[in-house]
Write an enzyme that holds these catalytic residues in place. Structure first.
Site, PDB file in Angstrom:
ATOM      1  N   HIS A 249      62.781  -0.356 -20.178  1.00  0.00           N
ATOM      2  CA  HIS A 249      62.731  -0.411 -18.607  1.00  0.00           C
ATOM      3  C   HIS A 249      61.620  -1.330 -18.317  1.00  0.00           C
ATOM      4  O   HIS A 249      61.626  -2.023 -17.173  1.00  0.00           O
ATOM      5  CB  HIS A 249      62.925   0.889 -18.035  1.00  0.00           C
TER       6      HIS A 249
ATOM      7  N   ARG B  30      68.336   0.344  -9.218  1.00  0.00           N
ATOM      8  CA  ARG B  30      68.051   1.439 -10.402  1.00  0.00           C
ATOM      9  C   ARG B  30      67.205   2.418  -9.429  1.00  0.00           C
ATOM     10  O   ARG B  30      65.862   2.254  -9.200  1.00  0.00           O
ATOM     11  CB  ARG B  30      67.170   0.733 -11.390  1.00  0.00           C
TER      12      ARG B  30
ATOM     13  N   ASP C 142      72.246  -0.096 -22.703  1.00  0.00           N
ATOM     14  CA  ASP C 142      72.531   1.185 -23.477  1.00  0.00           C
ATOM     15  C   ASP C 142      73.731   1.006 -24.540  1.00  0.00           C
ATOM     16  O   ASP C 142      73.435   1.620 -25.543  1.00  0.00           O
ATOM     17  CB  ASP C 142      72.487   2.306 -22.465  1.00  0.00           C
TER      18      ASP C 142
ATOM     19  N   CYS D 235      76.389  -4.883 -15.945  1.00  0.00           N
ATOM     20  CA  CYS D 235      75.149  -5.094 -15.113  1.00  0.00           C
ATOM     21  C   CYS D 235      73.830  -5.010 -16.131  1.00  0.00           C
ATOM     22  O   CYS D 235      72.848  -4.661 -15.804  1.00  0.00           O
ATOM     23  CB  CYS D 235      74.897  -4.039 -13.901  1.00  0.00           C
TER      24      CYS D 235
HETATM   25  C1  PEP Z   1      72.303  -0.667 -19.161  1.00  0.00           C
HETATM   26  O1  PEP Z   1      72.102   0.236 -19.959  1.00  0.00           O
HETATM   27  O2  PEP Z   1      72.647  -1.573 -19.345  1.00  0.00           O
HETATM   28  C2  PEP Z   1      71.904  -0.635 -17.713  1.00  0.00           C
HETATM   29  C3  PEP Z   1      72.051  -1.503 -16.753  1.00  0.00           C
HETATM   30  O3  PEP Z   1      71.167   0.257 -17.382  1.00  0.00           O
HETATM   31  P1  PEP Z   1      69.416   0.524 -17.719  1.00  0.00           P
HETATM   32  O4  PEP Z   1      69.131  -0.709 -18.347  1.00  0.00           O
HETATM   33  O5  PEP Z   1      68.724   1.037 -16.351  1.00  0.00           O
HETATM   34  O6  PEP Z   1      69.605   1.755 -18.730  1.00  0.00           O
HETATM   35 MG    MG Z   2      71.479   2.150 -19.014  1.00  0.00          MG
END
Ligand code: PEP
Ligand code: MG
Length: 771
Positions: free
Chosen positions: A375, A482, A640, A687
């Site tokens: 992140h 987020r 993820d 996303c």
């Molecule tokens: C993802 O997992 O692709 C997502 C958009 O959420 P994050 O990156 O905040 O886990």
């Molecule tokens: Mg995610």
């Protein structure tokens, strides 16, 4: 053997420089294995030879002088084959090469083991004995195990040594030191590319408060001043301990109270004080002197056999932290000393750290741990700061104030760059600025293919600054807000009222465009300082919806705040992260309905907003139609999803090379999700970071994704890619790619395809990195 091994590794990792590391290794191995000889040959990439760097048993005069080419001698063979060679009589081996200056002719038995770090042979570890005999299996196993553990320490010590050469000058102000040792230019460290771009600037170390390991080397501001600060800090800690001891006197048992006396005695220990003062006199600042002495003591104690004495390591560290706390207070906040074009380097990057440097001065980011899809990296991309993470061998505390180049395209940093390298990278920066200026002109143009297909481009937000940037870049909605980011930079859970205000500002800024708010997604690599979750496997643990369903009070407050914030605006969408099972969706929907009903009862004029599910785990892929029936939209979190399909921790630099967004299995899953959701007649969007990559965006458009949501910074590039291609062409690219079996092949094919379309400027620039 295990405890001997652990002891050697601990001792070696505490050694201050490469020479002492190597020396200790050969001494300890010789003693433990009772051999006559133990030597280390390290590979010198300039000479392309294995150089004898340390020995016990051979002539010391030969150290640094004797060497073997890559194909010479048994040492060369061990290096070439990257496996041990164990011989009863070395002289009878066809590859034997007699090294005259070493006096090795007396020894017959020979065991050579390669020292391998990240697939590269760093050198060879050799033991020799007079008698004719093969080293037995357990001896060989011991050497192999030890070598594997020592490789990282040797690599780190080599790296530290190479930047130390002229740190002596920076730290102690000794001009002559740099005259006698030539400065090493362009020292390169490899990490993981985390946010694209190139930055040239001066290093600022992000020191965690009272974390000894992150204290950088710095020259003192005069011996008297540093000494005075140190004494004042000692006194302050003494006062604290005395007061604390007194106030707890009633409640503590005698032996617990004795601990305070131990601490106070340690403070009075003249050896400890004397050692710190000696370093201050040599020119270090008080914090650096404290760090060196305390950490050395911690190491010493933790190596002790006696469990009671080992525990003292914790006490010494605790005391060190207390003193450091006061020293940091008197040194003032980091922000005040920040140079222009600051390159912020941290052991681990956190959102709060970004605040240490004023935005206009922050040029680049570097982290020793973490990886490209963590992140912290996503935030860096969103603010458009070139970033390299996972630079595991970087001796970062030695770099404060040094000039570096951050190459966020290839994941490299260069310390002490030469004029030649600076000029080459400055050219890259200028070219990049020209491309960015060209893209700015697209702001008000639609993302429309040459055959008239209109692709909505939305943004992912989290930081306050994201909103303005997104609007400037022409975003048509927010596909992922987020919400955990504002939760992370606080000291406790925000109240409903506080959440309401921050949600309202997002919704208002974008109205009437849609804003998709994700419910709290903590766990994994997103920790809240006031809600610690300690798990062995955090990415497979208590994350996202699993946490919020277990804490309905947190979930309900958040949903209520979102709903209230949307009153009169009507542009809210709610999205659920990390969903694995139907019952989680049903439960979350029940809670959302309850919040809506409660608020309506309280007189608010709201209705239930569209609710969506994020597809982020393989289990969700195969149930996507069921989810689609229950909710209003599906959005893929490809960051993820990639980590869970490939079983690669998105945060771990060791496996960063395996995290392949274009892995055929990931592409198949993405295509399946789009097709199945559309069959259910529900909208499907994405996303994850894949949407932010021009090549990835074309594939996703061809798969049928109806909205691409990405970091604001990349939006103009993606728009430019879409405007440069027809939907039909993108579909034929997709069908070609889906027939390929390898992620790297796909990546390369996409890069070539973009170039073929005249969009080469959207791919990574040519970099001067072959030095
Ligand atoms: C993802 O997992 O692709 C997502 C958009 O959420 P994050 O990156 O905040 O886990
Ligand atoms: Mg995610």
């Amino acid at each position: 053997m295990l405890s001997v091994l652990r002891k050697i590794v601990q001792e070696v990792s505490a050694a201050p420089d490469l020479e002492s590391v190597l020396d200790l290794i050969v001494r300890r191995i010789q003693r433990t294995m009772k051999t006559q000889v133990c030597s280390i040959f390290l590979f010198d990439p300039v000479q392309q030879r294995y150089v004898l760097r340390a020995t016990q048993g051979l002539n010391q005069d030969a150290v640094g002088k004797v060497s073997l080419s890559m194909t010479e001698g048994i040492v060369g063979q061990v290096g070439q084959r990257a496996e041990p060679i164990n011989l009863e009589d070395a002289a009878r081996h066809p590859a034997f090469h007699y090294l005259q200056a070493t006096g090795e002719e007396r020894y017959h038995a020979f065991l050579g083991v390669p020292i391998i770090h990240h697939r590269t042979v760093l050198g060879v570890l050799v033991v020799q004995q007079v008698e004719h005999r093969r080293f037995d299996e357990s001896e060989e196993a011991f050497m192999v195990t030890l070598s594997a553990q020592l490789a990282g320490i040797i690599a780190h010590a080599e790296a530290t040594g190479s930047v130390n050469m002229d740190t002596a000058e920076a730290v102690a102000g000794q001009a002559d030191a740099s005259e006698s040792v030539p400065a090493v230019h362009d020292k390169r460290f490899n990490g993981v590319a985390a946010a694209p771009g190139v930055a040239i600037g001066t290093v600022v170390i992000a020191t965690l408060t009272a974390e000894l390991e992150t204290v950088p080397d710095k020259p003192g501001r005069g011996v008297e001043r540093e000494r005075a600060d140190f004494h004042a800090a000692l006194e302050a800690v003494r006062d604290d301990l005395t007061t604390l001891g007194k106030s707890l006197a009633q409640r503590l048992k005698a032996e617990e109270q004795a601990l305070f006396d131990v601490y106070l005695r340690m403070l009075d220990d003249s050896a400890l004080r004397g050692e710190i003062e000696r370093r201050i006199e040599q020119g270090q600042w008080a914090q650096g002197a404290l760090r060196d002495v305390i950490l050395a003591q911690v190491q010493q104690f933790s190596r002790m056999e006696d469990a009671y004495l080992r525990e003292r390591a914790t006490d010494v560290r605790d005391l060190g932290r207390r003193i450091l706390g006061y020293l940091q207070e008197s040194a003032g906040p980091v922000q005040m000393e920040c140079p222009d074009n600051a390159i912020l380097i941290a052991d681990e990057l956190s959102p709060a750290m970004l605040g240490m440097v004023p935005e206009e001065k922050l040029a680049g980011l570097v982290a020793v741990s973490g990886s490209g899809n963590s992140h912290a990296a996503i935030m860096a991309r969103s603010i458009g700061i070139p970033t390299v993470m996972g630079v595991v061998d970087l001796p970062f505390t030695r770099l404060d104030g040094r000039k570096v180049i951050v190459d966020g395209y290839s994941g490299r940093i260069y310390v002490n760059p030469s004029e030649r390298l600076l000029e080459a990278f400055e050219r890259v920066i200028r070219d990049e600025q020209a491309v960015a200026a060209g893209l700015e002109e697209l702001r008000d143009l639609p993302a429309e293919t040459t055959d008239g297909y209109r692709m909505p481009l939305w943004v992912n937000t989290g930081l306050v600054a994201d909103v303005t940037r997104s609007l400037e870049r022409g975003a048509e909605g927010i596909g992922l807000y987020r919400t955990e980011i504002p939760f992370m930079i606080r000291d406790f859970f925000p109240s409903e009222q506080e959440q309401l205000q921050s949600y309202r500002s997002q919704l208002e800024a974008f109205a009437p465009r849609p804003v998709t708010m994700r419910t709290l997604d903590i766990g994994g690599d997103k920790a809240l300082p006031y809600f610690p979750i300690n798990e062995d496997n955090p990415f497979l643990g208590w994350r996202g919806i699993r946490v919020t369903l277990d804490h309905p009070e947190i979930f309900l407050v958040q949903v209520r705040a979102m709903l209230r914030a949307s009153e009169g605006l009507d542009n809210l969408r709610i999205m659920l992260p990390m969903v694995t099972s139907i019952h989680e969706v049903e439960e979350a929907l029940r809670q959302i309905d309850r919040a809506v009903a409660e608020l309506q009862d309280e007189g608010y004029d709201i209705k239930r907003p569209p609710v969506g599910v994020m597809v982020e785990v393989p289990a969700a892929v195969y149930q996507v139609r069921r989810f689609a029936r229950l909710v209003d939209f599906i959005s893929v979190g490809s960051n993820d999803l990639t980590q869970y399909i490939l079983a690669v921790d998105r945060n771990n630099p060791r496996v960063a090379g395996l995290y392949a967004a274009y892995h055929p299995a990931v592409l198949r899953a993405l295509q399946y999700i789009a097709r199945e959701t559309r069959r259910e007649g529900k909208p499907v969007s994405i996303c994850g970071e894949m949407a932010a990559d021009p090549g990835g965006a074309l594939l996703l458009m061809a798969m049928g994704y109806e909205v691409l949501s990405m970091n604001a910074n990349n939006l103009p590039r993606v728009k430019s890619a879409i405007r440069g291609v027809s939907l039909v062409r993108a579909q034929s690219l997709l069908s070609r790619v889906l027939r390929m079996g390898d992620a790297e092949e796909i990546h390369q094919y996409l890069r070539d395809a973009l170039k073929g379309l005249g969009l080469g400027q959207l791919t990574r620039p040519r970099l001067p990195n072959q030095l």
